[in-house]
Design an enzyme around this catalytic site. Structure first.
Site, PDB file in Angstrom:
ATOM      1  N   HIS A  74     -42.646 -19.119  -8.021  1.00  0.00           N
ATOM      2  CA  HIS A  74     -43.243 -18.595  -7.123  1.00  0.00           C
ATOM      3  C   HIS A  74     -44.134 -17.211  -7.459  1.00  0.00           C
ATOM      4  O   HIS A  74     -43.517 -16.497  -8.391  1.00  0.00           O
ATOM      5  CB  HIS A  74     -41.908 -18.643  -5.864  1.00  0.00           C
ATOM      6  CG  HIS A  74     -43.616 -17.652  -4.568  1.00  0.00           C
ATOM      7  ND1 HIS A  74     -43.718 -16.617  -4.973  1.00  0.00           N
ATOM      8  CD2 HIS A  74     -43.489 -18.596  -4.117  1.00  0.00           C
ATOM      9  CE1 HIS A  74     -44.439 -16.395  -3.520  1.00  0.00           C
ATOM     10  NE2 HIS A  74     -44.307 -18.189  -2.451  1.00  0.00           N
ATOM     11  N   ASP A  99     -34.417 -15.147  -7.232  1.00  0.00           N
ATOM     12  CA  ASP A  99     -35.150 -15.850  -6.321  1.00  0.00           C
ATOM     13  C   ASP A  99     -34.415 -16.993  -5.304  1.00  0.00           C
ATOM     14  O   ASP A  99     -34.943 -18.255  -5.822  1.00  0.00           O
ATOM     15  CB  ASP A  99     -36.367 -16.038  -7.210  1.00  0.00           C
ATOM     16  CG  ASP A  99     -37.302 -16.993  -6.064  1.00  0.00           C
ATOM     17  OD1 ASP A  99     -36.486 -16.475  -4.537  1.00  0.00           O
ATOM     18  OD2 ASP A  99     -38.444 -16.620  -5.458  1.00  0.00           O
ATOM     19  N   GLN A 157     -35.891 -19.964  -1.632  1.00  0.00           N
ATOM     20  CA  GLN A 157     -35.891 -21.771  -1.072  1.00  0.00           C
ATOM     21  C   GLN A 157     -34.574 -22.504  -1.273  1.00  0.00           C
ATOM     22  O   GLN A 157     -34.347 -23.226  -0.538  1.00  0.00           O
ATOM     23  CB  GLN A 157     -36.801 -22.583  -2.145  1.00  0.00           C
ATOM     24  CG  GLN A 157     -38.364 -21.827  -1.734  1.00  0.00           C
ATOM     25  CD  GLN A 157     -38.422 -22.163  -0.677  1.00  0.00           C
ATOM     26  OE1 GLN A 157     -38.127 -23.212   0.583  1.00  0.00           O
ATOM     27  NE2 GLN A 157     -40.112 -21.969   0.249  1.00  0.00           N
ATOM     28  N   LYS A 175     -37.645 -17.641   6.166  1.00  0.00           N
ATOM     29  CA  LYS A 175     -37.815 -19.271   5.818  1.00  0.00           C
ATOM     30  C   LYS A 175     -35.807 -19.881   6.065  1.00  0.00           C
ATOM     31  O   LYS A 175     -35.561 -20.646   6.086  1.00  0.00           O
ATOM     32  CB  LYS A 175     -37.305 -19.111   4.075  1.00  0.00           C
ATOM     33  CG  LYS A 175     -38.637 -18.266   3.710  1.00  0.00           C
ATOM     34  CD  LYS A 175     -39.037 -18.969   2.138  1.00  0.00           C
ATOM     35  CE  LYS A 175     -40.209 -18.266   1.845  1.00  0.00           C
ATOM     36  NZ  LYS A 175     -41.235 -18.748   1.684  1.00  0.00           N
ATOM     37  N   CYS A 204     -48.930 -20.623  -4.132  1.00  0.00           N
ATOM     38  CA  CYS A 204     -48.272 -19.777  -5.045  1.00  0.00           C
ATOM     39  C   CYS A 204     -47.181 -20.439  -6.227  1.00  0.00           C
ATOM     40  O   CYS A 204     -46.885 -19.060  -6.785  1.00  0.00           O
ATOM     41  CB  CYS A 204     -47.541 -18.529  -3.815  1.00  0.00           C
ATOM     42  SG  CYS A 204     -48.097 -18.226  -2.457  1.00  0.00           S
TER      43      CYS A 204
HETATM   44  N1  PLP Z   1     -40.069 -17.379  -3.247  1.00  0.00           N
HETATM   45  C1  PLP Z   1     -40.246 -18.278  -3.787  1.00  0.00           C
HETATM   46  C2  PLP Z   1     -39.236 -19.295  -4.028  1.00  0.00           C
HETATM   47  C3  PLP Z   1     -41.051 -18.308  -2.259  1.00  0.00           C
HETATM   48  O1  PLP Z   1     -40.976 -20.317  -2.036  1.00  0.00           O
HETATM   49  C4  PLP Z   1     -41.299 -17.608  -1.744  1.00  0.00           C
HETATM   50  C5  PLP Z   1     -42.077 -17.896  -0.538  1.00  0.00           C
HETATM   51  O2  PLP Z   1     -42.937 -18.637  -0.658  1.00  0.00           O
HETATM   52  C6  PLP Z   1     -40.808 -16.434  -1.815  1.00  0.00           C
HETATM   53  C7  PLP Z   1     -40.639 -15.982  -3.230  1.00  0.00           C
HETATM   54  C8  PLP Z   1     -41.910 -15.257  -1.028  1.00  0.00           C
HETATM   55  O3  PLP Z   1     -41.407 -15.229   0.044  1.00  0.00           O
HETATM   56  P1  PLP Z   1     -41.631 -13.866   1.100  1.00  0.00           P
HETATM   57  O4  PLP Z   1     -43.063 -14.708   1.035  1.00  0.00           O
HETATM   58  O5  PLP Z   1     -41.518 -14.316   1.985  1.00  0.00           O
HETATM   59  O6  PLP Z   1     -41.631 -12.470   0.117  1.00  0.00           O
END
Ligand code: PLP
Length: 421
Positions: free
Chosen positions: A138, A215, A218, A241, A379
């Site tokens: 992401h 990260d 998900q 999430k 993203c």
């Molecule tokens: N990393 C992953 C794999 C994500 O799916 C997301 C959000 O879609 C993020 C990071 C960023 O999360 P946040 O916008 O809650 O900071």
């Protein structure tokens, strides 16, 4: 459709019992209608819905206990502090951190990764050093590393993925070297659903003395995560999430590393003493929580964690896997539809394109049927580029979704396809 129903009857025979309707009743929004149709909320990867337990915990705090935390001797401040710190304790237990010093409240995954990039990586990086990530990240796990590389002269190295959207241990290992100062990867890809072999990846990093970050945005909604078992150095995730509020998340960090890191932001609460001659920083985790935190968000996240801990997560996971299998079969039967991301190990998320139908048009038509999916680059523009696509449509399932909703999804896609092709 008949064959699919039969196949699911067969697989449900082996699945642990999971009472979806009982779970759904705890999520008020799932009862609503959109454009006159029952809502089928299949955009959980972007943000999941909140159970009553979370809504009530936030409501109770707002109505009865709100005050600033940590600094008050009066009753409300002490109550707010107890609720806020109680939420941290729940998180510590939920992810099996070694201590409450290791769990820092942040705005979400994005802020957690930026914190590590700026506070851990920036002070140690120099020209010639490398940060290693993977192709399927992401933007939140790409751009903070690009920024810190620009700031320090270090280089961002990207481990490849294959055409199924899998990242292989040997490909990552071959890029780990004495120059690698940090390895960061997703636990689960938000664009493809791929579950990465994180335990083996973390072991490979550790064997070479490379600091690691996962990260987990998900992953946490779908599976139990155990920091001591994963043996990573940092793990980032977002409340919204995992059925909690927006604007709150957490960074897990190994205590020895957090101790060595300078504060990321300065201000109130992160200090023990301030004078113009110098400042003594607060102890962990407060050293990284400058300013008034998102108190109600943290309390809501604590309630989300309690809700998840109270679920039969094995059964919930089995239900989600069955939903994914069902969706994969149903969508595979639609002419001109291509599933993007076909890894052997996937979380309950399915990205797809339909030849001749723009994903945004598809999303709009599905919305008319009360079905919420996400369309766009998610993203993860490098992933889109890899598959030579501008966008995909993505249905992402939570444990409260049903087979009937998946069937509605498939039927609505088929209707849209017929309109456009
Ligand atoms: N990393 C992953 C794999 C994500 O799916 C997301 C959000 O879609 C993020 C990071 C960023 O999360 P946040 O916008 O809650 O900071």
């Amino acid at each position: 459709m008949k064959n699919i129903a039969l196949a699911d009857e067969h697989s449900s025979f082996e699945r642990p019992h999971f009472d979806v309707e009982a779970v759904r009743r705890q999520f008020p929004v799932l009862a609503r209608r959109v454009h006159g149709r029952p809502l089928a909320y299949l955009d959980n990867g972007a943000s999941a819905q909140r159970p009553e337990a979370v809504i009530d915990a936030v409501d109770d705090y707002e109505r009865h206990h709100h005050a600033n935390v940590h600094r008050g001797v009066h009753t409300l401040s002490q109550e707010a502090t107890a609720l806020y710190e109680g939420a941290r304790d729940r998180l510590v237990q939920f992810i099996n951190a070694r201590s409450r010093h290791e769990v820092i409240f942040v705005r979400g995954t994005t802020e957690a990764i930026n914190l590590v990039a700026q506070s851990y990586a920036r002070p140690i990086l120099k020209a010639g050093d490398e940060i290693l990530i993977t192709y399927l990240e992401h933007h939140a796990n790409i751009v903070p590393w690009q920024l810190v590389c620009e700031q320090t002269g270090a280089t961002l190295v990207v481990a490849p993925m294959d055409s199924r959207g899998e990242v292989h241990l040997d490909a990552v290992e071959s890029l780990m070297s004495s120059r690698t100062r940090l390895f960061a990867c997703a636990h689960v890809s938000n664009a493809l659903g791929t579950v990465l072999p994180v335990r083996r990846l973390m072991a490979a990093a550790r064997a070479r003395g490379i600091v690691s970050l996962i990260d987990g945005a998900q992953a946490v909604p779908h599976m139990s995560v155990d920091m001591q078992d994963l043996d990573c150095d940092f793990y980032a995730f977002s409340g919204h999430k995992m059925f909690g509020p927006t604007g709150i998340g957490a960074l897990y960090g190994r205590e020895a590393l957090l101790e060595r890191m300078p504060p990321w932001q300065g201000g109130g609460d992160m200090i023990l003493a301030v004078s113009f001659a110098g400042t003594t920083y607060n102890t962990l985790p407060y050293k990284f929580e400058a300013g008034t935190p998102n108190i109600s968000g943290a309390i809501g996240l604590g309630a989300a964690v309690e809700f998840l801990a109270g679920l039969n997560r094995v059964a919930a996971h089995a239900h989600e896997s069955a939903l994914l299998d069902h969706a994969t079969r149903a969508l595979s039967g639609i002419p001109k539809l291509r599933i993007v991301g076909t890894a052997g190990d996937k979380a309950s998320l399915i990205s797809f394109v339909v030849a001749g139908v723009h994903p945004h048009d598809l999303g709009t038509i599905l919305d008319g049927d009360g079905i919420a999916i996400r369309t766009g680059h998610h993203c993860a523009m490098p992933v889109m580029e890899f598959f030579d696509l501008a966008a995909t449509a993505r249905a992402s399932f939570a444990f409260y979704n049903t087979f009937e909703e998946v069937d509605r999804l498939a039927a609505a896609i088929e209707r849209a396809r017929k309109i456009f092709t």
